[in-house]
Scaffold this active site. Structure first.
Site, PDB file in Angstrom:
ATOM      1  N   TYR A   1     -12.466  -8.430  10.298  1.00  0.00           N
ATOM      2  CA  TYR A   1     -12.016  -9.749  10.731  1.00  0.00           C
ATOM      3  C   TYR A   1     -13.165 -10.757  10.794  1.00  0.00           C
ATOM      4  O   TYR A   1     -12.958 -11.952  10.711  1.00  0.00           O
ATOM      5  CB  TYR A   1     -11.367  -9.669  12.110  1.00  0.00           C
ATOM      6  CG  TYR A   1      -9.919  -9.261  12.103  1.00  0.00           C
ATOM      7  CD1 TYR A   1      -9.526  -8.031  11.589  1.00  0.00           C
ATOM      8  CD2 TYR A   1      -8.939 -10.100  12.614  1.00  0.00           C
ATOM      9  CE1 TYR A   1      -8.197  -7.649  11.600  1.00  0.00           C
ATOM     10  CE2 TYR A   1      -7.598  -9.728  12.630  1.00  0.00           C
ATOM     11  CZ  TYR A   1      -7.245  -8.502  12.123  1.00  0.00           C
ATOM     12  OH  TYR A   1      -5.926  -8.131  12.129  1.00  0.00           O
TER      13      TYR A   1
ATOM     14  N   LYS B   1     -11.869   6.054   8.987  1.00  0.00           N
ATOM     15  CA  LYS B   1     -11.657   6.508   7.609  1.00  0.00           C
ATOM     16  C   LYS B   1     -13.011   7.037   7.130  1.00  0.00           C
ATOM     17  O   LYS B   1     -13.601   6.553   6.154  1.00  0.00           O
ATOM     18  CB  LYS B   1     -11.144   5.326   6.759  1.00  0.00           C
ATOM     19  CG  LYS B   1     -10.688   5.683   5.366  1.00  0.00           C
ATOM     20  CD  LYS B   1      -9.413   6.491   5.325  1.00  0.00           C
ATOM     21  CE  LYS B   1      -9.140   6.937   3.889  1.00  0.00           C
ATOM     22  NZ  LYS B   1      -8.029   7.912   3.788  1.00  0.00           N
TER      23      LYS B   1
ATOM     24  N   ASP C   1      -5.086   7.199   8.016  1.00  0.00           N
ATOM     25  CA  ASP C   1      -3.825   7.487   7.315  1.00  0.00           C
ATOM     26  C   ASP C   1      -3.071   8.621   8.011  1.00  0.00           C
ATOM     27  O   ASP C   1      -1.855   8.558   8.202  1.00  0.00           O
ATOM     28  CB  ASP C   1      -4.062   7.796   5.818  1.00  0.00           C
ATOM     29  CG  ASP C   1      -5.183   8.793   5.578  1.00  0.00           C
ATOM     30  OD1 ASP C   1      -5.923   9.135   6.524  1.00  0.00           O
ATOM     31  OD2 ASP C   1      -5.325   9.244   4.419  1.00  0.00           O
TER      32      ASP C   1
ATOM     33  N   ASP D   1      -5.104  -3.171  14.624  1.00  0.00           N
ATOM     34  CA  ASP D   1      -4.056  -4.165  14.372  1.00  0.00           C
ATOM     35  C   ASP D   1      -2.836  -3.476  13.772  1.00  0.00           C
ATOM     36  O   ASP D   1      -1.703  -3.664  14.219  1.00  0.00           O
ATOM     37  CB  ASP D   1      -4.591  -5.238  13.411  1.00  0.00           C
ATOM     38  CG  ASP D   1      -3.532  -6.278  13.083  1.00  0.00           C
ATOM     39  OD1 ASP D   1      -2.864  -6.751  14.015  1.00  0.00           O
ATOM     40  OD2 ASP D   1      -3.374  -6.604  11.887  1.00  0.00           O
TER      41      ASP D   1
ATOM     42  N   ASP E   1       1.031  -2.273  15.734  1.00  0.00           N
ATOM     43  CA  ASP E   1       2.365  -2.703  15.300  1.00  0.00           C
ATOM     44  C   ASP E   1       3.262  -1.488  15.083  1.00  0.00           C
ATOM     45  O   ASP E   1       4.438  -1.479  15.451  1.00  0.00           O
ATOM     46  CB  ASP E   1       2.293  -3.500  13.979  1.00  0.00           C
ATOM     47  CG  ASP E   1       2.263  -5.009  14.223  1.00  0.00           C
ATOM     48  OD1 ASP E   1       1.729  -5.433  15.263  1.00  0.00           O
ATOM     49  OD2 ASP E   1       2.768  -5.767  13.357  1.00  0.00           O
TER      50      ASP E   1
HETATM   51  C1  IPM Z   1      -2.494  -9.434  16.556  1.00  0.00           C
HETATM   52  C2  IPM Z   1      -2.138 -10.377  15.450  1.00  0.00           C
HETATM   53  C3  IPM Z   1      -3.373 -11.149  15.012  1.00  0.00           C
HETATM   54  C4  IPM Z   1      -4.413 -10.153  14.552  1.00  0.00           C
HETATM   55  C5  IPM Z   1      -3.121 -12.220  13.945  1.00  0.00           C
HETATM   56  C6  IPM Z   1      -2.058 -13.198  14.353  1.00  0.00           C
HETATM   57  C7  IPM Z   1      -4.381 -12.915  13.554  1.00  0.00           C
HETATM   58  O1  IPM Z   1      -1.566  -9.689  14.392  1.00  0.00           O
HETATM   59  O2  IPM Z   1      -2.966  -9.902  17.613  1.00  0.00           O
HETATM   60  O3  IPM Z   1      -2.291  -8.232  16.396  1.00  0.00           O
HETATM   61  O4  IPM Z   1      -4.386  -9.727  13.391  1.00  0.00           O
HETATM   62  O5  IPM Z   1      -5.267  -9.780  15.351  1.00  0.00           O
HETATM   63 MG    MG Z   2      -1.251  -7.630  14.778  1.00  0.00          MG
END
Ligand code: IPM
Ligand code: MG
Length: 383
Positions: free
Chosen positions: A149, A196, A228, A252, A256
């Site tokens: 990032y 990884k 993975d 990240d 999710d």
């Molecule tokens: C998160 C989001 C952010 C990230 C985006 C919106 C930049 O996906 O906080 O997980 O990737 O960190």
């Molecule tokens: Mg995210």
């Protein structure tokens, strides 16, 4: 006590979910005699519209003066075609880096009330769960201010090639691992480093650092997984995990994935910290739900405010060391779920069509009503 809380409502559903969260904080404040002073700040798309940049300097400077920051969400289609540096998401990255909050705690647990919303079968949930129960309770500790990032990026070959770089220093890895270990000590004492290392040099450094730091945490069982494999294990046997510590990008993605297992991404809070000493008031921390701005459902009063309300609970715990208040907010969320209140994202589909007796117990409510119900549940706790 008096506390200053920076509020960044942001875009999309951000303002809608932040409203209920501050109402809940106010109920807490009234009960315990704390005064929360809110300092509303602009960032993201809203700031682009009003002053041409996603993170105005005044926003960051004002945020630094506060005791904590609570953020809704930023971003939306309106700003999607802007160049990278001017996108609303830059505001998030700028706040994280500017506030130095390098450790992002993302808890994901299966609540009994939302078990039906979890896409995994019982058999899968029981697998590798030490108690053999259909349950999981994990914490992803994501490195937040380094890695891909923030590494060098650019274009070459007249724009026909591009690069991003993953760079980590020993110190960056060590400090986030220490926060992971501190968290693991308060939990089930297991920590898994996800990387990884079979391919990436930076991941091999993660393992070296972890091996060194682990020596100081002999009471914690340390393990290693390739990312993975971890992605697979999360949906194959999530019960095996306690604390996962990983890089910015991997965290990240995995968070999710983990959120889906809890039933809805709308439920999940997060805390971004620069230090964590249990039982002590922390320095400035940043708190936000992990869902995004969801522009498709903005302004309809259907978004789930619980992820933001629970982020408020994390704020009370980590930045203000108000453990009792934090636990009360979390309990109030459980109470409204027990009472069957559901926003659209966590409503049992079969209940909508009335094919199960749950029809009688689950009730669809909007964003505001959900927030009010949590406030009422809190007030009843203390009545
Ligand atoms: C998160 C989001 C952010 C990230 C985006 C919106 C930049 O996906 O906080 O997980 O990737 O960190
Ligand atoms: Mg995210």
């Amino acid at each position: 006590m008096d506390y200053a809380i920076a509020l960044v409502p942001g875009d999309g559903i951000g303002p809608e979910v932040l409203g209920p969260a501050t109402e809940v904080l106010d109920v807490v404040g009234d009960h315990y005699g704390h005064v929360f002073h809110y300092v509303e700040l602009e960032a993201g798309g809203k700031a682009i519209d009003s002053c041409g940049e996603p993170l105005p300097r005044e926003t960051l400077e004002a945020a630094k003066q506060c005791d904590a920051l609570l953020l809704g969400a930023v971003g939306g289609p309106k700003w999607d075609t802007l160049p990278g540096q001017l996108r609303p998401e830059r505001a998030l990255l700028g706040l994280r880096a500017g506030l130095g909050v390098f450790a992002n705690l993302r808890p994901a647990a299966l609540l009994p009330q939302l078990k039906d919303a979890c896409p995994l079968k019982d058999e899968v949930l029981c697998r590798s769960n030490p108690q053999g129960k259909p349950h999981f309770d994990l914490l992803i500790v994501r490195e937040l201010t380094g890695g891909l990032y923030f590494g060098a990026r650019g274009r070459g070959n007249e724009g026909k090639s591009a690069f991003d770089t993953e760079t980590y220093s020993w110190e960056e890895i060590e400090r986030v691992l220490r926060i992971g270990y501190t968290a693991a000590r308060l939990r089930r004492k297991r920590l898994c480093v996800v990387d990884k290392a079979n391919v990436l040099e930076s991941s091999r450094l993660w393992r070296e650092v972890a091996a060194a730091v682990a020596q100081e945490y002999q009471d914690i069982e340390t393990s290693y997984l390739y990312v993975d494999n971890c992605a697979m294990q999360l949906i194959r046997a999530p019960g095996q995990f306690d604390v996962i510590v990983t890089s910015n990008l991997f965290g990240d993605i995995l968070s999710d994935e983990a959120s889906v297992l809890t039933g809805s991404i709308g439920m999940l809070p997060s805390a971004s910290l620069s230090s964590f000493v249990p039982g002590h008031k922390g320095p400035m921390g940043m708190y936000e739900p992990i869902h995004g701005s969801a522009p498709d459902i903005a302004g309809q009063d259907i978004a789930n405010p619980l992820g933001t309300i629970l982020s408020g609970a994390m704020l009370l715990r980590y930045s203000f060391n108000l453990e009792e208040a934090a636990a009360a907010v979390e309990a109030a969320v459980q109470t409204v779920l027990d009472a069957g209140l559901r926003t659209k994202d966590i409503l049992n589909r079969s209940a909508v069509y009335g094919t199960e007796k749950k029809e009688k117990t689950e009730k669809l409510v909007g964003t505001k009503a959900m927030g009010e119900a949590v406030c009422r549940a809190l007030a009843q706790t203390w009545a």
